[in-house]
Scaffold this motif. Structure first.
Motif, PDB file in Angstrom:
ATOM      1  N   SER A  17      41.940 -39.842-136.796  1.00 27.03           N
ATOM      2  CA  SER A  17      42.464 -40.329-138.076  1.00 27.03           C
ATOM      3  C   SER A  17      42.738 -41.827-138.014  1.00 27.03           C
ATOM      4  CB  SER A  17      43.733 -39.571-138.458  1.00 27.03           C
ATOM      5  OG  SER A  17      44.774 -39.824-137.535  1.00 27.03           O
ATOM      6  N   LEU A  18      43.118 -42.315-136.834  1.00 27.39           N
ATOM      7  CA  LEU A  18      43.345 -43.751-136.672  1.00 27.39           C
ATOM      8  C   LEU A  18      42.018 -44.515-136.737  1.00 27.39           C
ATOM      9  CD1 LEU A  18      45.254 -46.096-136.126  1.00 27.39           C
ATOM     10  CD2 LEU A  18      45.073 -45.590-133.681  1.00 27.39           C
ATOM     11  N   VAL A  19      40.987 -43.974-136.093  1.00 23.58           N
ATOM     12  CA  VAL A  19      39.660 -44.596-136.143  1.00 23.58           C
ATOM     13  C   VAL A  19      39.139 -44.630-137.575  1.00 23.58           C
ATOM     14  CG1 VAL A  19      37.244 -44.336-135.440  1.00 23.58           C
ATOM     15  CG2 VAL A  19      39.073 -44.045-133.759  1.00 23.58           C
ATOM     16  N   GLU A  20      39.377 -43.540-138.317  1.00 22.20           N
ATOM     17  CA  GLU A  20      38.962 -43.504-139.719  1.00 22.20           C
ATOM     18  C   GLU A  20      39.666 -44.597-140.524  1.00 22.20           C
ATOM     19  OE1 GLU A  20      37.517 -42.617-143.497  1.00 22.20           O
ATOM     20  OE2 GLU A  20      36.743 -42.106-141.511  1.00 22.20           O
ATOM     21  N   ARG A  21      40.946 -44.811-140.241  1.00 22.57           N
ATOM     22  CA  ARG A  21      41.684 -45.856-140.946  1.00 22.57           C
ATOM     23  C   ARG A  21      41.144 -47.237-140.586  1.00 22.57           C
ATOM     24  NH1 ARG A  21      46.631 -46.567-143.432  1.00 22.57           N
ATOM     25  NH2 ARG A  21      46.626 -48.689-144.259  1.00 22.57           N
ATOM     26  N   VAL A  22      40.736 -47.417-139.344  1.00 20.06           N
ATOM     27  CA  VAL A  22      40.131 -48.692-138.929  1.00 20.06           C
ATOM     28  C   VAL A  22      38.843 -48.928-139.715  1.00 20.06           C
ATOM     29  CG1 VAL A  22      38.951 -49.862-137.027  1.00 20.06           C
ATOM     30  CG2 VAL A  22      41.175 -48.779-136.638  1.00 20.06           C
ATOM     31  N   TYR A  23      38.035 -47.879-139.868  1.00 17.41           N
ATOM     32  CA  TYR A  23      36.805 -47.998-140.660  1.00 17.41           C
ATOM     33  C   TYR A  23      37.130 -48.405-142.097  1.00 17.41           C
ATOM     34  CZ  TYR A  23      32.897 -46.515-143.585  1.00 17.41           C
ATOM     35  OH  TYR A  23      31.890 -46.477-144.520  1.00 17.41           O
ATOM     36  N   GLN A  24      38.103 -47.734-142.703  1.00 14.85           N
ATOM     37  CA  GLN A  24      38.476 -48.050-144.074  1.00 14.85           C
ATOM     38  C   GLN A  24      38.989 -49.480-144.192  1.00 14.85           C
ATOM     39  OE1 GLN A  24      38.071 -46.147-146.784  1.00 14.85           O
ATOM     40  NE2 GLN A  24      37.177 -44.469-145.612  1.00 14.85           N
ATOM     41  N   GLU A  25      39.733 -49.904-143.197  1.00 15.57           N
ATOM     42  CA  GLU A  25      40.327 -51.244-143.215  1.00 15.57           C
ATOM     43  C   GLU A  25      39.270 -52.336-143.115  1.00 15.57           C
ATOM     44  OE1 GLU A  25      43.414 -54.121-143.222  1.00 15.57           O
ATOM     45  OE2 GLU A  25      43.482 -51.964-143.649  1.00 15.57           O
ATOM     46  N   VAL A  26      38.348 -52.180-142.160  1.00 16.77           N
ATOM     47  CA  VAL A  26      37.411 -53.261-141.843  1.00 16.77           C
ATOM     48  C   VAL A  26      36.174 -53.217-142.726  1.00 16.77           C
ATOM     49  CG1 VAL A  26      35.962 -54.267-140.036  1.00 16.77           C
ATOM     50  CG2 VAL A  26      38.251 -53.399-139.476  1.00 16.77           C
ATOM     51  N   TYR A  27      35.586 -52.039-142.912  1.00 16.74           N
ATOM     52  CA  TYR A  27      34.286 -51.981-143.582  1.00 16.74           C
ATOM     53  C   TYR A  27      34.381 -51.667-145.074  1.00 16.74           C
ATOM     54  CZ  TYR A  27      32.749 -52.325-138.837  1.00 16.74           C
ATOM     55  OH  TYR A  27      32.571 -52.784-137.558  1.00 16.74           O
ATOM     56  N   VAL A  28      35.241 -50.755-145.448  1.00 15.77           N
ATOM     57  CA  VAL A  28      35.407 -50.459-146.877  1.00 15.77           C
ATOM     58  C   VAL A  28      36.340 -51.482-147.516  1.00 15.77           C
ATOM     59  CG1 VAL A  28      36.179 -48.751-148.564  1.00 15.77           C
ATOM     60  CG2 VAL A  28      34.980 -48.004-146.489  1.00 15.77           C
TER      61      VAL A  28
END
Length: 245
Positions: free
Chosen positions: A80-91
Motif C-alpha cells: 500500500s505504501l508503494v502504491e501511494r508512492v506511485y500515485q504521488e510521483v507518477y499520477v
C-alpha cells in the motif's frame, strides 16, 4: 601567560552566579494526521528512489524517526505504501496541460512536441522519477506497466493521430492506427528518458541542455516520420480486403 585575568573573570562569574549555557531547543510540534502522512510519503519517495523497492520498512522508519506501528497505522503493508508512492510521483505529477498541447492545431506538430517534451522533461527527468521507474522495472513492480499504459493512451496515440492529420493522411476512423506508428512515437519517450538515465543512473552529465536535446530529438522524429508514416498507412490500406460495391 597572564593567569590573573582568568582568575578575576572566574571569581566574578562565581560571585554573580551566572553561567553560560546553551538555550534549550524549542519543543517539537506534534504533527497533525495529514502532516504526518505527508511526511511519511515524502520520506518513502526519497528512500525507495535511493535504495530501490527492496528497501526494508524498518530502515525507512529509522530514517523517518517513527515506529513501525505508526507507519502501519497509515499504510497497512508495504504494497500500500508503494502504491501511494506511485500515485504521488507518477499520477500526482501528471499535467493535463501536456494533453492540451498535443491537440492544439494552431501550431505545427513539431512546435507542439517541442513544447510538450520540454515541459514534460522537467517532471520525468528528476532524480526520484527516473530512479523509481528503473527500480520498479527491475523488481517487477506494476508501476512501469501502469504508467506506460497511461502514457500511451494520453500522449502517444494522440500524437500518432495528430501526425496523420498534419500529413493529410486518413484518420483512425478510416484506417486504424498501426502499432508501427505508435512505436515511432515511443521512440521520442525512450530517447527523452535516456537523458535521465545518463544523469541519475549512469552518472554521466549531459553535454547539452535538455532544451537543445529535446529540439534535436523532435526534429529527428519529424524528419523520419514524414517519410515512414505515409508508407506505413498506405501499406495498411493496400493490405485491407477490398469491399464490394
Amino acid at each position: 601567560m597572564n593567569h590573573s585575568s582568568d582568575l578575576i573573570s572566574g571569581a566574578a562569574t562565581a560571585a554573580t552566579g551566572t553561567q553560560t549555557t546553551s538555550p534549550e531547543p524549542p519543543p517539537r510540534r506534534r504533527l497533525s494526521r495529514p502532516e504526518r502522512e505527508r511526511s511519511i510519503v515524502e520520506g518513502a519517495v526519497k528512500f525507495f528512489a535511493e535504495v530501490g523497492f527492496d528497501g526494508d520498512t524498518r530502515e525507512l522508519t529509522r530514517r523517518l524517526n517513527v515506529t513501525q506501528s505508526l507507519l502501519f497505522k497509515y499504510f497497512p503493508n508495504k504494497a500500500s505504501l508503494v502504491e501511494r508512492v506511485y500515485q504521488e510521483v507518477y499520477v500526482g505529477r501528471w499535467n493535463s496541460y501536456w494533453e492540451e498541447i498535443v491537440a492544439d492545431r494552431r501550431t505545427s506538430l513539431q512546435e507542439r512536441l517541442v513544447r510538450l517534451y520540454t515541459d514534460y522533461a522537467k517532471t520525468a527527468l528528476t532524480w526520484d522519477w527516473v530512479r523509481l521507474f528503473m527500480f520498479s522495472g527491475l523488481r517487477g513492480e506494476a508501476i512501469n506497466q501502469r504508467y506506460l499504459g497511461f502514457l500511451r493512451s494520453r500522449i502517444l496515440e494522440p500524437v500518432a493521430i495528430e501526425l496523420r492529420a498534419e500529413l493529410g493522411l486518413p484518420g483512425p476512423d478510416r484506417v486504424p492506427l498501426n502499432i508501427q506508428e505508435i512505436e515511432l512515437v515511443w521512440g521520442i519517450n525512450a530517447r527523452i528518458f535516456y537523458f535521465g538515465q545518463r544523469r541519475w543512473i549512469f552518472n554521466v552529465p549531459l553535454e547539452s541542455s535538455v532544451e537543445e536535446l529535446v529540439q534535436l530529438t523532435i526534429e529527428h522524429f519529424i524528419a523520419g516520420a514524414n517519410v515512414l508514416v505515409p508508407r506505413i498507412v498506405q501499406a495498411q490500406i493496400d493490405a485491407a480486403p477490398a469491399h464490394a460495391d
